[in-house]
Design an enzyme around this catalytic site. Sequence first.
Site, mmCIF file in Angstrom:
data_model
loop_
_atom_site.group_PDB
_atom_site.id
_atom_site.type_symbol
_atom_site.label_atom_id
_atom_site.label_comp_id
_atom_site.label_asym_id
_atom_site.label_seq_id
_atom_site.Cartn_x
_atom_site.Cartn_y
_atom_site.Cartn_z
ATOM 1 N N LYS A 1 0.858 -1.374 0.161
ATOM 2 C CA LYS A 1 -0.046 0.373 0.094
ATOM 3 C C LYS A 1 0.680 1.558 -0.069
ATOM 4 O O LYS A 1 1.549 1.653 1.174
ATOM 5 C CB LYS A 1 -0.765 -0.166 1.054
ATOM 6 C CG LYS A 1 -1.836 1.186 1.112
ATOM 7 C CD LYS A 1 -2.325 1.296 2.665
ATOM 8 C CE LYS A 1 -3.524 2.314 2.343
ATOM 9 N NZ LYS A 1 -4.813 2.250 4.344
ATOM 10 N N LYS B 1 -1.826 -1.471 -3.726
ATOM 11 C CA LYS B 1 -2.767 -0.624 -3.798
ATOM 12 C C LYS B 1 -1.763 0.470 -3.671
ATOM 13 O O LYS B 1 -0.597 1.305 -3.087
ATOM 14 C CB LYS B 1 -3.847 -0.523 -2.874
ATOM 15 C CG LYS B 1 -4.743 0.645 -1.952
ATOM 16 C CD LYS B 1 -5.575 1.169 -1.105
ATOM 17 C CE LYS B 1 -6.434 1.899 -0.614
ATOM 18 N NZ LYS B 1 -7.101 1.735 -0.016
#
Length: 323
Positions: free
Chosen positions: A196, A249
């Site tokens: 992320k 992400k």
Amino acid sequence: MAFPHNRMRRLRANETLRSMVRETRLSVNDFIYPLFVCPGKEKKNPITSMPGVNQYSVDLLDKEIKELEALGIPAVLLFGIPEHKDPLGSEAASDHGPVQEATKKIKDISPELMVITDVCLCEYTSHGHCGVLNPDQTVDNDRTLELLAEEALSHARAGCDLVAPSDMMDGRVGFIRNRLDEMGFENLPIMSYAAKFASSFYGPFRDAADCAPKFGDRRSYQMDPGNINEALREVELDILEGADIVMVKPALAYLDVIKAVKEKFGMPTAAYNVSGEYSIIKAAAAQGWIHEETVMLEVMTSIKRAGADLIITYAAKDMARLI
């Protein structure tokens, strides 16, 4: 032989041929729809920076869930906005918190719909960071792990099908796995936000989840956008700690990371087509600068072509109607 014996355009002549030889295909089963749950009753709050996306109070989930079920979307990813926030994000692990109550409600409405729960503290803390703060305002990694494990456990008790830790604390997958196993939830899978990045594409989400940091930023725990080798190390560690699905992400600016993760580990791989990626397309389409449906289809195809098995996207309903 080369041209004129070989003509690549032959198989592009019409849609039937193009469809027959298409290498990457989208299915409604590829998509996970993020859902925001807020406190109160009879609440449907439009998120202005994310056209078509709303916050819902638990009592109004029926229509939304039945629509998702009718479209064939197999899963939702739940985010909760609590009634009260405090420095420790105490409501995150409450058995009567928004995610916990929504999980129970959704399983009553549609038992077959998979409920995935986001495990993080940023929506619940008064300071907006993803963990417990030290006196110097930095996030205390190890003290945060206990709170995340309790949050995941509360989601498990509520009946979720999968937990998804998104905080980017070191060691949190293993800590959550151990706690779930100790309490009899050894068969509950973990989808880790393994890579992320500290991205500028999250802005609209912070409106939706009311979780913008009150000071500073999240670069001390989310990843530097320039690093792919570090992303692979993060993913490997989460796999070793017990992650069943790994996630990258955002998606669009990190297609190379998705591809590298899938090729190196061969694990079920998710990609999060985040709020900014969604809102950019919606905004440009509203101005008439692009054709929304074909651009969205192209974007989703690129994410799957890069190697994603699952795509978390606010456009899941739009895509289900398209395909």
